[in-house]
Design a protein around this motif. Structure first.
Motif, mmCIF file in Angstrom:
data_model
loop_
_atom_site.group_PDB
_atom_site.id
_atom_site.type_symbol
_atom_site.label_atom_id
_atom_site.label_comp_id
_atom_site.label_asym_id
_atom_site.label_seq_id
_atom_site.Cartn_x
_atom_site.Cartn_y
_atom_site.Cartn_z
ATOM 1 N N GLY A 92 0.813 -1.214 0.000
ATOM 2 C CA GLY A 92 0.000 0.000 0.000
ATOM 3 C C GLY A 92 0.842 1.257 0.000
ATOM 4 O O GLY A 92 0.526 2.236 -0.686
ATOM 5 N N LYS A 93 1.937 1.245 0.757
ATOM 6 C CA LYS A 93 2.826 2.407 0.787
ATOM 7 C C LYS A 93 3.508 2.622 -0.555
ATOM 8 O O LYS A 93 3.675 3.759 -1.000
ATOM 9 N N GLU A 140 2.319 1.719 -3.503
ATOM 10 C CA GLU A 140 1.309 2.220 -4.438
ATOM 11 C C GLU A 140 0.985 3.684 -4.165
ATOM 12 O O GLU A 140 0.805 4.473 -5.098
ATOM 13 N N ALA A 141 0.929 4.063 -2.893
ATOM 14 C CA ALA A 141 0.667 5.462 -2.551
ATOM 15 C C ALA A 141 1.825 6.348 -3.001
ATOM 16 O O ALA A 141 1.609 7.471 -3.468
ATOM 17 N N HIS A 142 3.047 5.857 -2.876
ATOM 18 C CA HIS A 142 4.211 6.618 -3.327
ATOM 19 C C HIS A 142 4.162 6.817 -4.841
ATOM 20 O O HIS A 142 4.479 7.894 -5.340
ATOM 21 N N TRP A 143 3.769 5.779 -5.568
ATOM 22 C CA TRP A 143 3.653 5.887 -7.023
ATOM 23 C C TRP A 143 2.576 6.900 -7.402
ATOM 24 O O TRP A 143 2.770 7.719 -8.290
ATOM 25 N N ASP A 144 1.440 6.849 -6.729
ATOM 26 C CA ASP A 144 0.338 7.760 -7.049
ATOM 27 C C ASP A 144 0.677 9.206 -6.703
ATOM 28 O O ASP A 144 0.203 10.135 -7.355
ATOM 29 N N LYS A 145 1.482 9.413 -5.661
ATOM 30 C CA LYS A 145 1.830 10.763 -5.227
ATOM 31 C C LYS A 145 2.795 11.437 -6.197
ATOM 32 O O LYS A 145 2.706 12.639 -6.424
ATOM 33 N N LYS A 146 3.693 10.675 -6.759
ATOM 34 C CA LYS A 146 4.697 11.228 -7.670
ATOM 35 C C LYS A 146 4.129 11.254 -9.093
ATOM 36 O O LYS A 146 3.836 10.226 -9.680
ATOM 37 N N LYS A 156 3.546 0.761 -13.068
ATOM 38 C CA LYS A 156 3.293 0.777 -11.629
ATOM 39 C C LYS A 156 3.487 -0.614 -11.022
ATOM 40 O O LYS A 156 4.064 -0.754 -9.939
#
Length: 89
Positions: free
Chosen positions: A32-33, A35-41, A48
């Motif tokens: 989850g972290k 995926e969240a890092h990918w979505d944030k950048k 992905k």
């Protein structure tokens, strides 16, 4: 003696269930972290899924992942310490 053996087998079984649960939970949190890092950048390039897969491979080899083995080590160390304290102090 048989009662002690049965107690230790039950303890090992419970520790195994706890280890599996903690491992699955920890891996899902790490995924989850990532995926969240990918979505944030916004400037991330590539796929992905490949990014998450590489991150999970690094996580599997990390020290943090190995700390979960404490589920086995800590209770046995406590039992040994209690036996030592009870018999020799």
């Amino acid at each position: 003696m048989f009662a002690l053996f049965r107690l230790l087998v039950v303890l090992l079984f419970i520790q195994t269930i706890a280890y599996i649960g903690l491992s699955l939970y920890s891996r899902s949190v790490r995924k989850g972290k990532l995926e969240a890092h990918w979505d944030k950048k916004d400037a991330m390039k590539g796929d992905k899924d490949i990014f998450v897969e590489r991150g999970l491979k690094r996580y599997d080899a990390s020290f943090r992942r190995k700390l979960i083995l404490g589920v086995y080590i800590v209770p046995w160390a406590g039992i040994v310490a209690l036996i030592y304290i009870r018999n020799f102090m």
